[in-house]
Motif scaffolding. Sequence first.
Motif, PDB file in Angstrom:
ATOM      1  N   GLU A  52       3.526  10.063  -3.171  1.00  0.00           N
ATOM      2  CA  GLU A  52       3.587  11.521  -3.214  1.00  0.00           C
ATOM      3  C   GLU A  52       3.115  12.182  -1.911  1.00  0.00           C
ATOM      4  OE1 GLU A  52       5.384  12.680  -5.383  1.00  0.00           O
ATOM      5  OE2 GLU A  52       5.381  11.096  -6.878  1.00  0.00           O
ATOM      6  N   PRO A  53       1.944  11.807  -1.349  1.00  0.00           N
ATOM      7  CA  PRO A  53       1.549  12.446  -0.084  1.00  0.00           C
ATOM      8  C   PRO A  53       2.476  12.123   1.080  1.00  0.00           C
ATOM      9  CG  PRO A  53       0.003  10.686  -0.668  1.00  0.00           C
ATOM     10  CD  PRO A  53       0.863  10.929  -1.860  1.00  0.00           C
ATOM     11  N   ILE A  54       3.008  10.893   1.121  1.00  0.00           N
ATOM     12  CA  ILE A  54       3.928  10.542   2.202  1.00  0.00           C
ATOM     13  C   ILE A  54       5.221  11.334   2.067  1.00  0.00           C
ATOM     14  CG2 ILE A  54       5.361   8.699   3.182  1.00  0.00           C
ATOM     15  CD1 ILE A  54       3.104   6.750   2.570  1.00  0.00           C
ATOM     16  N   LYS A  55       5.751  11.428   0.847  1.00  0.00           N
ATOM     17  CA  LYS A  55       6.962  12.219   0.624  1.00  0.00           C
ATOM     18  C   LYS A  55       6.753  13.675   1.019  1.00  0.00           C
ATOM     19  CE  LYS A  55       9.492  12.032  -2.978  1.00  0.00           C
ATOM     20  NZ  LYS A  55       9.895  12.114  -4.392  1.00  0.00           N
ATOM     21  N   ALA A  56       5.586  14.211   0.684  1.00  0.00           N
ATOM     22  CA  ALA A  56       5.312  15.621   0.981  1.00  0.00           C
ATOM     23  C   ALA A  56       5.184  15.854   2.482  1.00  0.00           C
ATOM     24  CB  ALA A  56       4.035  16.055   0.261  1.00  0.00           C
ATOM     25  N   ASP A  57       4.427  14.994   3.176  1.00  0.00           N
ATOM     26  CA  ASP A  57       4.184  15.205   4.603  1.00  0.00           C
ATOM     27  C   ASP A  57       5.415  14.906   5.460  1.00  0.00           C
ATOM     28  OD1 ASP A  57       1.613  16.047   4.208  1.00  0.00           O
ATOM     29  OD2 ASP A  57       0.681  14.121   4.649  1.00  0.00           O
ATOM     30  N   ILE A  97       0.829  -1.206   0.000  1.00  0.00           N
ATOM     31  CA  ILE A  97       0.000   0.000   0.000  1.00  0.00           C
ATOM     32  C   ILE A  97       0.866   1.260   0.000  1.00  0.00           C
ATOM     33  CG2 ILE A  97      -0.183   0.185   2.524  1.00  0.00           C
ATOM     34  CD1 ILE A  97      -3.098   0.685   0.081  1.00  0.00           C
ATOM     35  N   LEU A  98       2.074   1.143   0.515  1.00  0.00           N
ATOM     36  CA  LEU A  98       2.979   2.285   0.624  1.00  0.00           C
ATOM     37  C   LEU A  98       3.295   2.898  -0.736  1.00  0.00           C
ATOM     38  CD1 LEU A  98       4.736   3.651   2.972  1.00  0.00           C
ATOM     39  CD2 LEU A  98       6.617   2.307   2.050  1.00  0.00           C
ATOM     40  N   PHE A 106      10.408  10.288   9.295  1.00  0.00           N
ATOM     41  CA  PHE A 106      11.067   9.169   8.622  1.00  0.00           C
ATOM     42  C   PHE A 106      11.442   8.059   9.603  1.00  0.00           C
ATOM     43  CE2 PHE A 106      15.110   7.146   7.381  1.00  0.00           C
ATOM     44  CZ  PHE A 106      14.717   6.543   6.193  1.00  0.00           C
ATOM     45  N   ILE A 107      11.988   8.405  10.755  1.00  0.00           N
ATOM     46  CA  ILE A 107      12.444   7.397  11.714  1.00  0.00           C
ATOM     47  C   ILE A 107      11.279   6.567  12.233  1.00  0.00           C
ATOM     48  CG2 ILE A 107      13.546   7.015  13.953  1.00  0.00           C
ATOM     49  CD1 ILE A 107      15.474   7.851  11.764  1.00  0.00           C
ATOM     50  N   GLN A 108      10.179   7.216  12.583  1.00  0.00           N
ATOM     51  CA  GLN A 108       9.018   6.472  13.084  1.00  0.00           C
ATOM     52  C   GLN A 108       8.462   5.529  12.023  1.00  0.00           C
ATOM     53  OE1 GLN A 108       6.152   9.297  14.595  1.00  0.00           O
ATOM     54  NE2 GLN A 108       7.526  10.048  16.200  1.00  0.00           N
ATOM     55  N   GLN A 111      -2.601   8.220   6.267  1.00  0.00           N
ATOM     56  CA  GLN A 111      -2.475   7.574   7.578  1.00  0.00           C
ATOM     57  C   GLN A 111      -3.696   6.711   7.881  1.00  0.00           C
ATOM     58  OE1 GLN A 111      -1.769  11.382   9.646  1.00  0.00           O
ATOM     59  NE2 GLN A 111       0.165  10.517  10.400  1.00  0.00           N
ATOM     60  N   LEU A 112      -4.869   7.218   7.540  1.00  0.00           N
ATOM     61  CA  LEU A 112      -6.099   6.450   7.748  1.00  0.00           C
ATOM     62  C   LEU A 112      -6.072   5.160   6.937  1.00  0.00           C
ATOM     63  CD1 LEU A 112      -8.988   6.214   8.872  1.00  0.00           C
ATOM     64  CD2 LEU A 112      -9.763   7.518   6.870  1.00  0.00           C
ATOM     65  N   THR A 113      -5.507   5.210   5.726  1.00  0.00           N
ATOM     66  CA  THR A 113      -5.443   4.027   4.867  1.00  0.00           C
ATOM     67  C   THR A 113      -4.694   2.892   5.556  1.00  0.00           C
ATOM     68  OG1 THR A 113      -5.465   5.453   2.922  1.00  0.00           O
ATOM     69  CG2 THR A 113      -4.756   3.179   2.599  1.00  0.00           C
ATOM     70  N   PHE A 114      -3.618   3.207   6.257  1.00  0.00           N
ATOM     71  CA  PHE A 114      -2.867   2.168   6.967  1.00  0.00           C
ATOM     72  C   PHE A 114      -3.725   1.483   8.029  1.00  0.00           C
ATOM     73  CE2 PHE A 114       1.048   4.406   5.457  1.00  0.00           C
ATOM     74  CZ  PHE A 114       1.679   3.306   4.896  1.00  0.00           C
ATOM     75  N   PHE A 115      -4.576   2.253   8.707  1.00  0.00           N
ATOM     76  CA  PHE A 115      -5.463   1.653   9.703  1.00  0.00           C
ATOM     77  C   PHE A 115      -6.475   0.716   9.038  1.00  0.00           C
ATOM     78  CE2 PHE A 115      -3.814   4.869  12.497  1.00  0.00           C
ATOM     79  CZ  PHE A 115      -3.976   4.348  13.776  1.00  0.00           C
TER      80      PHE A 115
END
Length: 474
Positions: free
Chosen positions: A70-75, A64-65, A135-137, A216-220
């Motif tokens: 794009e949104p993960i890279k931006a945030d 899923i990642l 990134f670390i988390q 983030q919601l998608t991961f849940f």
Amino acid sequence: MNDKTLEIDAVERNIQPESKQFEAAHPIDLPATPSSQDSSSTYQWYVVIICMVAYILSFVDRQILSLMIEPIKADLMLSDTQFSLLQGLAFSLFYAFMGVPIAALADKKSRIKIISIGIAFWSLATAACGLSKNFIQMFLARLSVGAGEAALSPAFYSIVADLFPKEKLGRALGVYAIGAFIGSGLAFLIGGYVIGLLKEVDFVVLPLIGELKTWQLTFFLVGLPGVLLALVMILTVREPSRKGVKVGQDGEVVKASFKNSVAFIKLHKKTFFCHFIGFSFYTMMLYSLLGWAPAYYMRHFGLDASQTGYVLGCIILVANTAGALFCGWLIDFFSKRGYSDAAIRAGALGCAALIIPSVLFTQVDNLYLSFALIFVAMFFSTFPIPASAAATQMLTPNQLRAQVSAKFLLISNLIALGVGTTAVALITDNYFENTLMVGNSISIVNAVAGVIGVFLLYKGCRYYRDSIQHEKLN
């Protein structure tokens, strides 16, 4: 061999003294009395299906990642290289290394319990990805996903070889393997749907958790259902009787140990070198497609995340699922016709057929032609999962199957997932210095990996035949 040795229960076999002459040891089927569940065809396939569902969830959780790049890279303010570390190395590091000690337990303890605990652990870790603020988390959460998923395949490969005869093993492994591609397809479809549904929403608020971005919601949403599957497995699946246990000349069962698994690999070092490295480079092509095709279509053709998710999700569900089932059928086809190298042979053919479409789909300017080429590429990219597993289980004795499988997955994931996906990013960032050139990076990696994979698997066919013959004679 005395009657007492033959009556050793499968759970107790692993504590017997190991043979002093490992090379002289030979496999036999101890006259275990399988339960009615073990011998029922319906139950056998139920075990395969429920493990396949677990495999589906594992690939949804890991794949899923890539759609939310794009949104993960931006945030999280990441480069392509950092994102590739989350996608590849962070997952593969613990997936690879944790597989070895977990597999040692699987060769001695209840494989069903190990799989159930692993499912619950990686599902919670996937949900934890949705809580990441930097990134670390995210890296640590992805490490945990990999650690949990390491429990599934080595233990399942050991179980399935106890449930099915060799001439049906390919189909069983093919059915299990389609879980990877149903999971990957669903990851794109679910991710595309959620992103499209919430594209006008900046964040959502969950009780006790607070504000969450869409990604983030998608991961849940994709992570938590795995906890329920873990409960279903532990309540409905029983540990099967172990068959094909290796004994020494003195009649004592060879101990399930790290030392003996390494000794077995060394005994067949040419075979396992070609098998491990050849299938690793073949699998590298698969992961470069799954990991970077979404970014290619979004950057080169301007598709949004929802469009990319829907199209690639459908392609993967059809092409990859069909490819995995076809590979399983092909392995059984070769086996029934007397080819002892059936699994390696099927892998070599699939790798050769994959090279051209996996290189060319990024080199054409017509979107629909690119989709047609990646469809063919996805079909043949599935072969390494059932073929590598079948080759290992057909050669390896029962009490070493999970450990040998884990050592293959250790090497395969470090090369294919850890190095392969990162190589695409490194070429893009450091050679082309242009994110729009990711398609050329994919082509370069696939061309090199394909040639190496075909060469080693072709050479490995002869070595594998020799190893099978050696085990039959000893």
